[in-house]
Design an enzyme around this catalytic site. Structure first.
Site, PDB file in Angstrom:
ATOM      1  N   ARG A   1      43.619  41.545  50.965  1.00 48.18           N
ATOM      2  CA  ARG A   1      44.618  42.447  50.372  1.00 48.18           C
ATOM      3  C   ARG A   1      44.612  43.778  51.111  1.00 48.18           C
ATOM      4  O   ARG A   1      43.547  44.289  51.460  1.00 48.18           O
ATOM      5  CB  ARG A   1      44.318  42.700  48.896  1.00 48.18           C
ATOM      6  CG  ARG A   1      44.459  41.481  48.013  1.00 48.18           C
ATOM      7  CD  ARG A   1      44.390  41.891  46.542  1.00 48.18           C
ATOM      8  NE  ARG A   1      44.207  40.740  45.686  1.00 48.18           N
ATOM      9  CZ  ARG A   1      43.122  40.537  44.947  1.00 48.18           C
ATOM     10  NH1 ARG A   1      42.135  41.418  44.931  1.00 48.18           N
ATOM     11  NH2 ARG A   1      43.022  39.465  44.202  1.00 48.18           N
TER      12      ARG A   1
ATOM     13  N   HIS B   1      38.520  43.994  37.426  1.00 47.64           N
ATOM     14  CA  HIS B   1      37.055  43.952  37.567  1.00 47.64           C
ATOM     15  C   HIS B   1      36.381  44.745  36.455  1.00 47.64           C
ATOM     16  O   HIS B   1      35.256  45.224  36.625  1.00 47.64           O
ATOM     17  CB  HIS B   1      36.561  44.585  38.892  1.00 47.64           C
ATOM     18  CG  HIS B   1      36.882  43.819  40.118  1.00 47.64           C
ATOM     19  ND1 HIS B   1      37.294  44.456  41.270  1.00 47.64           N
ATOM     20  CD2 HIS B   1      36.838  42.501  40.393  1.00 47.64           C
ATOM     21  CE1 HIS B   1      37.495  43.539  42.198  1.00 47.64           C
ATOM     22  NE2 HIS B   1      37.224  42.342  41.703  1.00 47.64           N
TER      23      HIS B   1
ATOM     24  N   GLU C   1      28.824  39.284  36.312  1.00 47.92           N
ATOM     25  CA  GLU C   1      29.971  39.213  35.408  1.00 47.92           C
ATOM     26  C   GLU C   1      29.794  38.112  34.364  1.00 47.92           C
ATOM     27  O   GLU C   1      30.200  38.274  33.220  1.00 47.92           O
ATOM     28  CB  GLU C   1      31.258  39.008  36.217  1.00 47.92           C
ATOM     29  CG  GLU C   1      31.634  40.282  36.954  1.00 47.92           C
ATOM     30  CD  GLU C   1      32.763  40.112  37.945  1.00 47.92           C
ATOM     31  OE1 GLU C   1      32.497  39.614  39.053  1.00 47.92           O
ATOM     32  OE2 GLU C   1      33.893  40.467  37.619  1.00 47.92           O
TER      33      GLU C   1
ATOM     34  N   ASN D   1      35.584  30.593  33.667  1.00 48.70           N
ATOM     35  CA  ASN D   1      36.452  31.460  34.462  1.00 48.70           C
ATOM     36  C   ASN D   1      37.464  30.571  35.182  1.00 48.70           C
ATOM     37  O   ASN D   1      37.127  29.919  36.167  1.00 48.70           O
ATOM     38  CB  ASN D   1      35.582  32.232  35.460  1.00 48.70           C
ATOM     39  CG  ASN D   1      36.373  33.195  36.324  1.00 48.70           C
ATOM     40  OD1 ASN D   1      37.601  33.280  36.211  1.00 48.70           O
ATOM     41  ND2 ASN D   1      35.685  33.907  37.193  1.00 48.70           N
TER      42      ASN D   1
ATOM     43  N   ARG E   1      36.819  34.453  30.812  1.00 50.96           N
ATOM     44  CA  ARG E   1      37.295  35.607  31.565  1.00 50.96           C
ATOM     45  C   ARG E   1      38.818  35.544  31.586  1.00 50.96           C
ATOM     46  O   ARG E   1      39.395  34.520  31.955  1.00 50.96           O
ATOM     47  CB  ARG E   1      36.764  35.523  32.996  1.00 50.96           C
ATOM     48  CG  ARG E   1      37.238  36.670  33.836  1.00 50.96           C
ATOM     49  CD  ARG E   1      36.667  36.607  35.208  1.00 50.96           C
ATOM     50  NE  ARG E   1      36.995  37.831  35.914  1.00 50.96           N
ATOM     51  CZ  ARG E   1      36.612  38.073  37.140  1.00 50.96           C
ATOM     52  NH1 ARG E   1      35.878  37.213  37.790  1.00 50.96           N
ATOM     53  NH2 ARG E   1      36.939  39.198  37.727  1.00 50.96           N
TER      54      ARG E   1
END
Ligand code: ADP
Length: 400
Positions: free
Chosen positions: A240, A179, A384, A7, A90
């Protein structure tokens, strides 16, 4: 099958070596400060964490260090790199062209390149990781697992923004969602764990971490999700803002004499929990501790976070005309009993009641609603890396 899961961020690279059959993690770690001074943190399962400082001008040197660590005679977990059978990457953005994970070839690379505009921080880094693995392990299959892929089943009415259609036509401006690997993994696991009918089920997944998103999944397929063209839309996150009136941008830009890109940076990096708490922290743990000590800034941030989740769940119940199960996942979703309680207490209109004792759950699949609750609420930990490993192994096996 031994799968190396990679990743890549712009200056970092996380990895795990996982066996797809046993699901055992042989080793994991992180390269940080790529392009600066460089630092590898490597940990074989059951062994000590090792930190090595060494120059990593690019992702290629970083991957090289990871591979050397994996075959190191003392602390490595492999005799030779031949034991790595596939690499799963990823990848952030696959745009509208990619709706599933795929074995990487020239065509897939050009799609990832084309989508650099949409994921300017991540896609170039993902490509660097892919190219480095191809160079250092020639002939091994590389698989791209896209954050956007699971959401490609959204109908047009969910992914279109109500702006002039030409911007969709010319620039593909629409909701993509992110996601996806986690939403796919958790919605599947929820259906399995609760014994729901995969062909007749309505599930809401709330992935709440530093970055957070929520999705509505009908019969295993995503029908809506809170993140948009970029991961900025939707819930209140660590730094965010999530949803806001777009006119806020122009208004603040004019008042502060700053550019739109500076404002977008502020919305990505200085907003959310961090902004609402007046800079106290973007981390939920810090804020919940501060709130317990009576800090009003921390309370404001947590109140806003929970309220936005409550509103999204309500809107997705409406969008799906019902819901069978709600799953909480991600660092906050899996651990923060307070957030789950605040949210679930506000869903009593759906006939949902929380089992306070079960809500103390952490880190395991667990039902947290009472047996007579009309809708089942559960904590379903995401993984993940394992999801990327499994998707990679499946594709590579089917190819053989
Ligand atoms: P990322 O989006 O970076 O993968 P994570 O899913 O790891 O993030 O979630 C990070 C968030 O989870 C942070 O806000 C952190 O405070 C919160 N978190 C982690 N562990 C706990 C815990 N035990 N209790 C409450 N919050 C937690």
């Amino acid at each position: 099958m031994n799968v190396l899961v990679v990743n890549c961020g712009s200056s970092s690279l996380k990895f795990q070596l996982i066996n797809s059959e046993t699901e055992a993690v042989a080793a994991k770690g992180l390269c940080e400060r790529i392009g600066l001074d460089g630092r590898l943190v490597y940990q074989p399962t059951g062994g000590e964490k090792e930190v090595t400082e060494a120059a990593m001008p690019t992702h290629t040197e970083a991957i090289k260090m990871v591979l050397d660590a994996l075959v190191n005679p003392k602390t490595g977990v492999l005799k030779s790199l031949d034991e790595v059978e596939a690499i799963g990457h990823r990848v952030l953005h696959g745009g509208a062209k990619i709706s599933d994970s795929c074995i990487i070839n020239d065509e897939v690379i050009s799609v990832i390149e084309e989508c650099c505009d949409l994921g300017p921080l991540h896609n170039p880094a993902n490509l660097m990781g892919i190219r480095a693995c191809m160079e250092l392990m020639p002939g091994k299959p590389n698989v791209a697992v896209f954050d956007t892929a699971f959401h490609q089943t959204m109908p047009e009415k969910a992914y279109m923004y109500a702006i002039p259609y030409k911007y969709y036509d010319k620039y593909k401006v629409r909701k993509y969602g992110f996601h996806g690997t986690s939403h796919r993994f958790v919605s599947k696991e929820t259906i399995k764990f609760l014994g729901l009918d995969p062909e007749n089920s309505k599930v809401i997944v709330a992935h709440l971490g530093n970055g957070s998103s929520i999705s509505a999944v009908v019969n295993g397929k995503c029908v809506d999700t809170s993140m948009g063209l970029t991961p900025l839309e939707g819930l209140v996150m660590g730094t965010r803002s999530g949803d806001l009136d777009p006119a806020v941008l122009e208004y603040i830009c004019n008042k502060e004499n700053i550019s739109v890109s500076e404002m977008v940076r502020i919305l990505n990096k200085e907003s959310g929990l961090l902004g609402l708490s007046q800079g106290l922290s973007s981390d939920f743990r810090d804020l919940s501790e501060a709130m317990e000590n009576g800090n009003p800034d921390a309370k404001r941030a947590i109140d806003c976070l929970c309220y936005r989740i409550i509103k999204y769940i309500g809107s997705y119940v409406a969008a799906m005309n019902g819901v069978d199960a709600i799953a909480f996942t991600g660092g906050i979703g899996e651990n923060a009993a307070l957030v789950r309680k605040t949210v679930v207490d506000n869903l009593s209109y759906l006939g949902i009641t929380l089992d306070e004792e079960a809500n103390k759950a952490r880190g395991e699949d667990k039902v947290i609603s009472t047996p007579d609750s009309k809708v089942t609420v559960a904590v379903i930990p995401t993984n993940e890396e394992l999801a990327i490993c499994q998707e990679t192994a499946e594709l590579v096996k089917n190819q053989k």
